[in-house]
Design a protein around this motif. Structure first.
Motif, PDB file in Angstrom:
ATOM      1  N   VAL A 166      13.105 -78.860 -23.609  1.00 44.42           N
ATOM      2  CA  VAL A 166      13.251 -79.923 -24.613  1.00 44.42           C
ATOM      3  C   VAL A 166      13.635 -81.225 -23.914  1.00 44.42           C
ATOM      4  CG1 VAL A 166      14.538 -80.661 -26.650  1.00 44.42           C
ATOM      5  CG2 VAL A 166      13.915 -78.265 -26.400  1.00 44.42           C
ATOM      6  N   THR A 167      14.568 -81.151 -22.957  1.00 43.73           N
ATOM      7  CA  THR A 167      15.008 -82.356 -22.241  1.00 43.73           C
ATOM      8  C   THR A 167      13.823 -83.006 -21.549  1.00 43.73           C
ATOM      9  OG1 THR A 167      17.063 -81.185 -21.861  1.00 43.73           O
ATOM     10  CG2 THR A 167      16.755 -83.207 -20.624  1.00 43.73           C
ATOM     11  N   GLU A 168      12.975 -82.183 -20.939  1.00 45.58           N
ATOM     12  CA  GLU A 168      11.820 -82.733 -20.212  1.00 45.58           C
ATOM     13  C   GLU A 168      10.835 -83.389 -21.182  1.00 45.58           C
ATOM     14  OE1 GLU A 168       9.037 -80.107 -17.959  1.00 45.58           O
ATOM     15  OE2 GLU A 168       7.933 -81.906 -18.595  1.00 45.58           O
ATOM     16  N   ALA A 179       2.985 -89.886 -25.896  1.00 46.05           N
ATOM     17  CA  ALA A 179       3.334 -90.386 -27.234  1.00 46.05           C
ATOM     18  C   ALA A 179       4.054 -89.297 -28.017  1.00 46.05           C
ATOM     19  CB  ALA A 179       2.089 -90.816 -27.971  1.00 46.05           C
ATOM     20  N   SER A 180       3.730 -88.030 -27.723  1.00 45.33           N
ATOM     21  CA  SER A 180       4.416 -86.918 -28.381  1.00 45.33           C
ATOM     22  C   SER A 180       4.340 -85.682 -27.487  1.00 45.33           C
ATOM     23  CB  SER A 180       3.781 -86.626 -29.734  1.00 45.33           C
ATOM     24  OG  SER A 180       2.480 -86.141 -29.540  1.00 45.33           O
ATOM     25  N   ARG A 181       5.247 -84.762 -27.693  1.00 42.09           N
ATOM     26  CA  ARG A 181       5.291 -83.526 -26.900  1.00 42.09           C
ATOM     27  C   ARG A 181       5.771 -82.374 -27.783  1.00 42.09           C
ATOM     28  NH1 ARG A 181       5.960 -83.541 -21.109  1.00 42.09           N
ATOM     29  NH2 ARG A 181       4.087 -84.561 -20.369  1.00 42.09           N
ATOM     30  N   ASP A 182       5.216 -81.185 -27.559  1.00 40.65           N
ATOM     31  CA  ASP A 182       5.651 -79.987 -28.289  1.00 40.65           C
ATOM     32  C   ASP A 182       6.207 -78.979 -27.297  1.00 40.65           C
ATOM     33  OD1 ASP A 182       4.657 -80.188 -31.150  1.00 40.65           O
ATOM     34  OD2 ASP A 182       2.869 -80.750 -30.004  1.00 40.65           O
ATOM     35  N   CYS A 183       7.206 -78.245 -27.698  1.00 34.96           N
ATOM     36  CA  CYS A 183       7.672 -77.138 -26.862  1.00 34.96           C
ATOM     37  C   CYS A 183       8.429 -76.144 -27.748  1.00 34.96           C
ATOM     38  CB  CYS A 183       8.542 -77.624 -25.712  1.00 34.96           C
ATOM     39  SG  CYS A 183      10.057 -78.414 -26.238  1.00 34.96           S
ATOM     40  N   GLU A 184       8.819 -75.033 -27.171  1.00 30.76           N
ATOM     41  CA  GLU A 184       9.535 -74.006 -27.921  1.00 30.76           C
ATOM     42  C   GLU A 184      10.821 -73.685 -27.189  1.00 30.76           C
ATOM     43  OE1 GLU A 184       6.270 -71.244 -29.627  1.00 30.76           O
ATOM     44  OE2 GLU A 184       7.994 -69.970 -29.180  1.00 30.76           O
ATOM     45  N   PHE A 185      11.875 -73.393 -27.889  1.00 36.64           N
ATOM     46  CA  PHE A 185      13.100 -72.990 -27.197  1.00 36.64           C
ATOM     47  C   PHE A 185      13.851 -71.955 -28.013  1.00 36.64           C
ATOM     48  CE2 PHE A 185      14.685 -76.183 -30.030  1.00 36.64           C
ATOM     49  CZ  PHE A 185      15.974 -75.803 -30.326  1.00 36.64           C
ATOM     50  N   THR A 186      14.693 -71.206 -27.321  1.00 35.64           N
ATOM     51  CA  THR A 186      15.453 -70.156 -27.988  1.00 35.64           C
ATOM     52  C   THR A 186      16.931 -70.431 -27.831  1.00 35.64           C
ATOM     53  OG1 THR A 186      13.692 -68.597 -27.586  1.00 35.64           O
ATOM     54  CG2 THR A 186      15.822 -67.654 -28.076  1.00 35.64           C
ATOM     55  N   GLN A 187      17.638 -70.360 -28.956  1.00 37.49           N
ATOM     56  CA  GLN A 187      19.078 -70.542 -28.938  1.00 37.49           C
ATOM     57  C   GLN A 187      19.684 -69.143 -28.966  1.00 37.49           C
ATOM     58  OE1 GLN A 187      20.948 -71.947 -32.504  1.00 37.49           O
ATOM     59  NE2 GLN A 187      21.711 -73.774 -31.500  1.00 37.49           N
ATOM     60  N   ARG A 193      17.855 -67.366 -32.045  1.00 40.28           N
ATOM     61  CA  ARG A 193      16.940 -68.059 -32.965  1.00 40.28           C
ATOM     62  C   ARG A 193      15.918 -68.825 -32.146  1.00 40.28           C
ATOM     63  NH1 ARG A 193      20.765 -71.351 -37.018  1.00 40.28           N
ATOM     64  NH2 ARG A 193      18.916 -71.545 -38.298  1.00 40.28           N
ATOM     65  N   THR A 194      14.655 -68.775 -32.586  1.00 43.82           N
ATOM     66  CA  THR A 194      13.598 -69.481 -31.857  1.00 43.82           C
ATOM     67  C   THR A 194      13.139 -70.693 -32.681  1.00 43.82           C
ATOM     68  OG1 THR A 194      12.906 -67.364 -30.987  1.00 43.82           O
ATOM     69  CG2 THR A 194      11.356 -69.154 -30.726  1.00 43.82           C
ATOM     70  N   PHE A 195      12.926 -71.815 -31.989  1.00 42.69           N
ATOM     71  CA  PHE A 195      12.514 -73.049 -32.670  1.00 42.69           C
ATOM     72  C   PHE A 195      11.297 -73.649 -31.983  1.00 42.69           C
ATOM     73  CE2 PHE A 195      16.909 -72.655 -33.783  1.00 42.69           C
ATOM     74  CZ  PHE A 195      16.977 -73.129 -35.078  1.00 42.69           C
ATOM     75  N   ALA A 196      10.467 -74.325 -32.779  1.00 49.18           N
ATOM     76  CA  ALA A 196       9.414 -75.180 -32.222  1.00 49.18           C
ATOM     77  C   ALA A 196      10.006 -76.583 -32.252  1.00 49.18           C
ATOM     78  CB  ALA A 196       8.182 -75.114 -33.100  1.00 49.18           C
ATOM     79  N   ALA A 197       9.909 -77.291 -31.106  1.00 49.20           N
ATOM     80  CA  ALA A 197      10.448 -78.660 -31.059  1.00 49.20           C
ATOM     81  C   ALA A 197       9.287 -79.622 -30.877  1.00 49.20           C
ATOM     82  CB  ALA A 197      11.424 -78.796 -29.902  1.00 49.20           C
TER      83      ALA A 197
END
Ligand code: ADP
Length: 468
Positions: A166-168, A179-187, A193-197
Motif C-alpha cells: 500500500v505504501t508503495e 494516476a491510480s494504483r490497486d493492490c491487496e493487503f491482509t490485516q 481480514r483481506t482488503f482491496a486498496a
C-alpha cells in the motif's frame, strides 16, 4: 444619516477643480478688457464658496458608500446602506446590494455542497482516507476510523496502515508516477481480514484542504472465504463421489476377472456394490436438494404447513430404523398448535434429517424426544421475521455421545463431520445439517444446537407461525 467624513482640504480642492471653467472664463474676459480684475476675482471667490457645501455633501455621500461597500466585504449588513440622495448613488448602492446578495447565495450553495460532500464521504460504507503530498492523512471517514480503532487524521499513512504494498502504491500516485494504483493487503490483527486498496490522484481543486490523493479500502474477507468454500466444496464433493466410484469399478473388474466363477464372492461383492451405488445416489440427491434450496433461499416460502402432522409421519417412517436398536421416538406435540409458514417438502426433509441423525447418533435402547410447542422466549440472534409474531419451536433431543463444543460452530458446513468414518459407516453424506441450515434460513427461522458430551444433543428449530 450615514455619511462618511471628508477632510476640508479635499473639499476645497474639489471645489477649486469644479470652479476652474468659471476661472478660465473670467481670466479671458479680464484679459480682453471686458471685466476688471477685482470684480472677476470676486466673482470667482463667490462661485467657489457656493460650490463648497455642495462638494462637501456629495463627497460625504460617496465616502459613506465606500465605507458601506468595504463593510459588506467583511460580512456587513445590506440594510445599513448609506442614505442615497442622488439618483446615481442610489443606483450604485442597489447594484452593490444585488451583487452582495448573489455572492451570499453562491457562498451558501458552496457551503451546502461542501457539507454534502463531507457527509457523503463520512457515510460511505468503505473506509476512505484523503492524503496530502507528504503522505499524511488529511481526513478519514467513519468506516476508516472504525477499522483503525481511532481517527487517523494528521498521522503518516505508513504509521496507520503498515503494508509495504500500500505504501508503495500511495508513493507512486503521490509522486505523479501513476494516476491510480490497486493492490491487496491482509490485516492480521485482531482477526485476519483481506482488503482491496485503490489509490487515486484527485484532479482539480482539492475538496478538502491539502488532499491530493484518495485511498479507498474494500473488504474482501467474505468473498475470499466464499471462494475458498467453493473450492473446498468441489474438492470434497468429487472426493465423496470418487471413493464409491473406485470401489464399484474395482469390484466390476474383480467380477469380470478372478471372481468370474466364484458364486460366493459374487454375492458378497454385489451386496457391497449395491451399498456403494446407494451411497452415490444419496450423495447426488443431497447435492441436488442443497443447490435447489440455496437457489430459492432469497424468497421465503408462503404456504401454511401443519408441522405436527409432518412430525408424526416422519416418526412413523423412522420406526424400522429405531425399533431394532431398542430405541423409542417420543413425541410431545402441544395441542392447538398454529401452523407454520413454510414449504411442506423442505420442512419434511428438515424433520427427516434431524430425526434420522438423532436415531443414528443416539445410543441403543434410548429414546429420541421430539417436542413441538409455541415458543415462550426467543434465543439471541432471532431475526425480524421471528420477532414479529408467534413462533413455533421444534426440538429433537437424543441421548447419544454428544458433540464436543469445538465442533458446534462448524457442524452445519457441508461435509463437516465429527467422526468421518462413523458417519460413512452409517451411510451419512455429511450434507444433512447443511441442508437443515439452508431450509431454516429460507424459512427466516433459527437453528440452535445444545450438546453435552456423554449425555446427548438437542437440535432446536424456531419457525415463524402462520397468522390465522
Ligand atoms: P451425516 O450425513 O454425516 O450425518 P450431517 O450433516 O447430518 O451429516 O451431520 C454432520 C455431522 O454432525 C455428523 O457427521 C456427526 O458427526 C454430527 N452429528 C449430527 N447430528 C448429530 C447428533 N444427533 N449427535 C451427534 N453428532 C451428530
Amino acid at each position: 444619516m450615514n455619511r462618511g467624513t471628508v477632510t476640508g482640504g479635499r473639499v476645497l480642492l474639489f471645489a477649486l477643480f469644479l470652479s476652474s471653467p468659471t476661472a478660465i472664463m473670467l481670466v479671458v474676459l479680464a484679459g480682453a478688457g471686458r471685466l476688471d480684475v477685482w470684480p472677476a476675482l470676486g466673482t470667482w471667490v463667490v462661485v467657489t464658496s457656493l460650490l463648497l457645501p455642495l462638494v462637501r455633501s456629495h463627497l460625504g455621500e460617496l465616502s459613506g458608500l465606500a465605507n458601506w461597500v468595504r463593510s459588506l466585504a467583511h460580512g456587513g449588513d445590506i440594510a445599513s446602506a448609506p442614505a442615497k440622495d442622488g439618483v446615481a448613488l442610489a443606483e450604485i448602492a442597489a447594484s452593490v446590494a444585488a451583487l452582495r446578495r448573489l455572492w451570499q447565495q453562491r457562498s451558501n450553495e458552496l457551503a451546502e455542497t461542501a457539507r454534502w460532500n463531507a457527509s457523503l464521504l463520512e457515510n460511505l460504507p468503505d473506509p476512505l482516507l484523503l492524503l496530502d503530498s507528504a503522505r499524511r492523512v488529511v481526513r478519514a471517514n467513519r468506516a476508516a476510523t472504525r477499522l483503525f480503532g481511532r481517527d487517523p487524521a494528521g498521522a503518516d499513512l505508513a504509521a496507520v496502515l503498515r503494508d509495504p504494498g500500500v505504501t508503495e502504491a500511495v508513493q507512486a500516485v503521490l509522486s505523479g508516477a501513476a494516476a491510480s494504483r490497486d493492490c491487496e493487503f491482509t490485516q492480521a490483527i485482531p482477526v485476519e481480514r483481506t482488503f482491496a486498496a485503490r489509490v487515486d490522484r484527485l484532479d482539480g481543486q482539492p475538496a478538502f484542504e491539502a488532499a491530493i490523493a484518495l485511498l479507498t479500502l474494500h473488504e474482501l474477507t467474505a468473498i475470499r472465504a466464499m471462494e475458498r468454500m467453493r473450492a473446498d466444496f468441489v474438492a470434497n464433493a468429487s472426493h465423496e463421489l470418487r471413493t464409491p466410484l473406485a470401489a464399484l469399478s474395482g469390484f466390476i473388474e474383480t467380477l469380470q476377472g478372478p471372481a468370474r466363477d466364484d458364486e460366493e464372492a459374487r454375492e458378497k461383492f454385489l451386496g457391497i456394490m449395491a451399498e456403494q451405488s446407494g451411497r452415490m445416489s444419496r450423495l447426488v440427491a443431497d447435492l441436488l436438494s442443497l443447490s435447489r434450496i440455496e437457489l430459492n433461499e432469497h424468497s421465503a416460502p408462503s404456504e401454511t404447513v401443519d408441522l405436527a402432522r409432518l412430525v408424526t409421519s416422519a416418526a412413523e417412517a423412522l420406526k424400522p430404523l429405531a425399533n431394532p436398536r431398542g430405541m423409542e421416538l417420543a413425541l410431545d406435540i402441544a395441542p392447538d398448535l398454529p401452523q407454520v409458514t413454510g414449504q411442506p417438502d423442505e420442512l419434511a426433509q428438515l424433520l427427516q434429517n434431524l430425526m434420522d441423525n438423532a436415531v443414528k447418533y443416539g445410543n441403543d435402547g434410548t429414546s429420541v424426544e421430539v417436542t413441538l410447542a409455541l415458543a415462550e422466549t426467543l434465543p439471541p440472534g432471532a431475526g425480524a421475521a421471528l420477532r414479529s409474531g408467534p413462533v413455533v419451536r421444534l426440538a429433537v433431543r437424543d441421548h447419544g455421545e454428544g458433540i464436543a463444543p469445538e465442533h458446534l460452530p462448524r457442524l452445519t458446513e457441508r461435509f463437516y463431520r465429527v467422526d468421518t468414518a462413523r458417519s460413512r459407516k452409517m451411510g451419512g453424506t455429511g450434507l444433512g445439517l447443511a441442508i437443515v441450515k439452508h431450509i431454516v434460513n429460507r424459512h427466516r427461522g433459527l437453528l440452535t444446537i445444545d450438546s453435552r458430551v456423554g449425555e446427548g444433543t438437542t437440535f432446536t428449530v424456531w419457525l415463524p407461525a402462520a397468522l390465522p
